[in-house]
Motif scaffolding. Structure first.
Motif, PDB file in Angstrom:
ATOM      1  N   LEU A   1       0.834  -1.212   0.000  1.00 55.10           N
ATOM      2  CA  LEU A   1       0.000   0.000   0.000  1.00 55.10           C
ATOM      3  C   LEU A   1       0.860   1.252   0.000  1.00 55.10           C
ATOM      4  N   TYR A   2       1.902   1.265   0.822  1.00 54.82           N
ATOM      5  CA  TYR A   2       2.807   2.418   0.834  1.00 54.82           C
ATOM      6  C   TYR A   2       3.431   2.621  -0.542  1.00 54.82           C
ATOM      7  N   GLU A   3       3.862   1.541  -1.157  1.00 55.29           N
ATOM      8  CA  GLU A   3       4.487   1.657  -2.479  1.00 55.29           C
ATOM      9  C   GLU A   3       3.489   2.169  -3.523  1.00 55.29           C
ATOM     10  N   MET A   4       2.250   1.680  -3.462  1.00 58.13           N
ATOM     11  CA  MET A   4       1.227   2.149  -4.408  1.00 58.13           C
ATOM     12  C   MET A   4       0.953   3.636  -4.206  1.00 58.13           C
ATOM     13  N   LEU A   5       0.897   4.060  -2.959  1.00 52.32           N
ATOM     14  CA  LEU A   5       0.639   5.470  -2.687  1.00 52.32           C
ATOM     15  C   LEU A   5       1.800   6.345  -3.150  1.00 52.32           C
ATOM     16  N   LEU A   6       3.025   5.848  -2.983  1.00 51.82           N
ATOM     17  CA  LEU A   6       4.191   6.616  -3.450  1.00 51.82           C
ATOM     18  C   LEU A   6       4.187   6.787  -4.967  1.00 51.82           C
ATOM     19  N   GLU A   7       3.511   5.901  -5.676  1.00 53.02           N
ATOM     20  CA  GLU A   7       3.372   6.078  -7.119  1.00 53.02           C
ATOM     21  C   GLU A   7       2.451   7.249  -7.444  1.00 53.02           C
ATOM     22  N   ARG A   8       1.541   7.557  -6.520  1.00 47.59           N
ATOM     23  CA  ARG A   8       0.565   8.630  -6.751  1.00 47.59           C
ATOM     24  C   ARG A   8       0.995   9.972  -6.179  1.00 47.59           C
ATOM     25  N   THR A   9       1.670   9.933  -5.039  1.00 52.92           N
ATOM     26  CA  THR A   9       2.060  11.176  -4.378  1.00 52.92           C
ATOM     27  C   THR A   9       3.379  10.964  -3.645  1.00 52.92           C
ATOM     28  N   LYS A  10       4.110  12.025  -3.485  1.00 49.18           N
ATOM     29  CA  LYS A  10       5.409  11.945  -2.807  1.00 49.18           C
ATOM     30  C   LYS A  10       5.442  12.872  -1.595  1.00 49.18           C
ATOM     31  N   ARG A  11       4.356  12.932  -0.869  1.00 48.07           N
ATOM     32  CA  ARG A  11       4.258  13.822   0.284  1.00 48.07           C
ATOM     33  C   ARG A  11       5.276  13.447   1.365  1.00 48.07           C
ATOM     34  N   LEU A  12       5.800  14.460   2.019  1.00 48.70           N
ATOM     35  CA  LEU A  12       6.785  14.272   3.082  1.00 48.70           C
ATOM     36  C   LEU A  12       6.256  13.345   4.171  1.00 48.70           C
ATOM     37  N   LYS A  13       5.040  13.570   4.618  1.00 53.58           N
ATOM     38  CA  LYS A  13       4.467  12.752   5.688  1.00 53.58           C
ATOM     39  C   LYS A  13       4.392  11.286   5.288  1.00 53.58           C
ATOM     40  N   LEU A  14       4.187  11.029   4.017  1.00 49.06           N
ATOM     41  CA  LEU A  14       4.121   9.652   3.540  1.00 49.06           C
ATOM     42  C   LEU A  14       5.485   8.971   3.666  1.00 49.06           C
ATOM     43  N   TRP A  15       6.545   9.670   3.240  1.00 42.89           N
ATOM     44  CA  TRP A  15       7.895   9.108   3.358  1.00 42.89           C
ATOM     45  C   TRP A  15       8.217   8.795   4.818  1.00 42.89           C
ATOM     46  N   ILE A  16       7.884   9.726   5.705  1.00 43.48           N
ATOM     47  CA  ILE A  16       8.171   9.545   7.132  1.00 43.48           C
ATOM     48  C   ILE A  16       7.364   8.385   7.701  1.00 43.48           C
ATOM     49  N   SER A  17       6.093   8.342   7.375  1.00 45.14           N
ATOM     50  CA  SER A  17       5.225   7.271   7.869  1.00 45.14           C
ATOM     51  C   SER A  17       5.705   5.906   7.397  1.00 45.14           C
ATOM     52  N   TYR A  18       6.092   5.821   6.137  1.00 42.90           N
ATOM     53  CA  TYR A  18       6.566   4.562   5.573  1.00 42.90           C
ATOM     54  C   TYR A  18       7.865   4.115   6.262  1.00 42.90           C
ATOM     55  N   ALA A  19       8.794   5.032   6.444  1.00 45.34           N
ATOM     56  CA  ALA A  19      10.060   4.692   7.109  1.00 45.34           C
ATOM     57  C   ALA A  19       9.809   4.258   8.552  1.00 45.34           C
ATOM     58  N   GLN A  20       8.920   4.948   9.242  1.00 42.42           N
ATOM     59  CA  GLN A  20       8.599   4.568  10.619  1.00 42.42           C
ATOM     60  C   GLN A  20       7.937   3.196  10.664  1.00 42.42           C
ATOM     61  N   PHE A  21       7.072   2.936   9.699  1.00 37.95           N
ATOM     62  CA  PHE A  21       6.448   1.618   9.615  1.00 37.95           C
ATOM     63  C   PHE A  21       7.520   0.537   9.506  1.00 37.95           C
ATOM     64  N   GLU A  22       8.483   0.756   8.616  1.00 38.23           N
ATOM     65  CA  GLU A  22       9.555  -0.228   8.433  1.00 38.23           C
ATOM     66  C   GLU A  22      10.406  -0.363   9.699  1.00 38.23           C
ATOM     67  N   ALA A  23      10.752   0.742  10.322  1.00 38.03           N
ATOM     68  CA  ALA A  23      11.599   0.711  11.517  1.00 38.03           C
ATOM     69  C   ALA A  23      10.885   0.054  12.697  1.00 38.03           C
ATOM     70  N   PHE A  24       9.648   0.385  12.905  1.00 36.80           N
ATOM     71  CA  PHE A  24       8.939  -0.115  14.069  1.00 36.80           C
ATOM     72  C   PHE A  24       8.382  -1.515  13.870  1.00 36.80           C
ATOM     73  N   ALA A  25       8.472  -2.033  12.659  1.00 35.88           N
ATOM     74  CA  ALA A  25       8.085  -3.427  12.437  1.00 35.88           C
ATOM     75  C   ALA A  25       8.999  -4.346  13.226  1.00 35.88           C
TER      76      ALA A  25
END
Length: 166
Positions: free
Chosen positions: A71-95
């Motif tokens: 889902l994160y990857e699909m959304l990054l195809e549509r938008t490159k918002r800063l909050k999205l990059w941060i949220s995705y990285a946090q998702f990966e780190a906190f996994a």
């Protein structure tokens, strides 16, 4: 005196986020996913980022990390918002919090670093008008490294002004 009669009215909730939260609370996993898919196709969708966030949170609650990542990857195809990059990285780190194996924990941090690198590269390619976004992304990355990793890895990328703050 006449007794009041109760009438049942069927209402449609135009907010797909609340509809999908209700479905997920009823343990209707496949139906919830189908409703999210329908909502994304809706031309009247006014805040798609909230829907994506809710969908991702739903998949995380179902312990479907690969679906969340997709889902994160699909959304990054549509938008490159800063909050999205941060949220995705946090998702990966906190996994990694739920991971027991040390090697797998390192992989989680590496994946988070990869997301930060990709975001940084994107904002760098956009030119000087995205300077604030780059700085914010680097600060978030540094914060993650303070908790889980190698601060020196990020310090070399920081602007001199940001280095002094840390």
């Amino acid at each position: 005196m006449k007794k009041p009669t109760l009438t049942r009215h069927r209402t449609f909730d135009p907010n797909p986020v609340s509809t999908n939260k209700l479905q997920s609370s009823l343990a209707e996993t496949e139906r919830t996913r189908a409703l999210f898919a329908l909502a994304f196709d809706s031309p009247a969708l006014d805040m798609p980022h909230l829907l994506w966030k809710t969908y991702s949170e739903f998949e995380i609650s179902e312990a479907e990390y690969e679906r969340s990542k997709a889902l994160y990857e699909m959304l990054l195809e549509r938008t490159k918002r800063l909050k999205l990059w941060i949220s995705y990285a946090q998702f990966e780190a906190f996994a990694m919090i739920k991971v027991v194996d040390l090697a797998d924990k390192r992989k989680c941090v590496e994946r988070a670093r990869d997301v930060f690198e990709r975001g940084l590269s994107y904002f760098r390619s956009c030119g000087p008008e995205m300077k604030e976004e780059r700085a914010t992304l680097l600060e978030e990355w540094l914060e993650m490294e303070n908790r889980f990793g190698d601060v020196e890895l990020v310090r070399g990328k920081l602007a001199p002004k940001l280095k002094k703050r840390n």
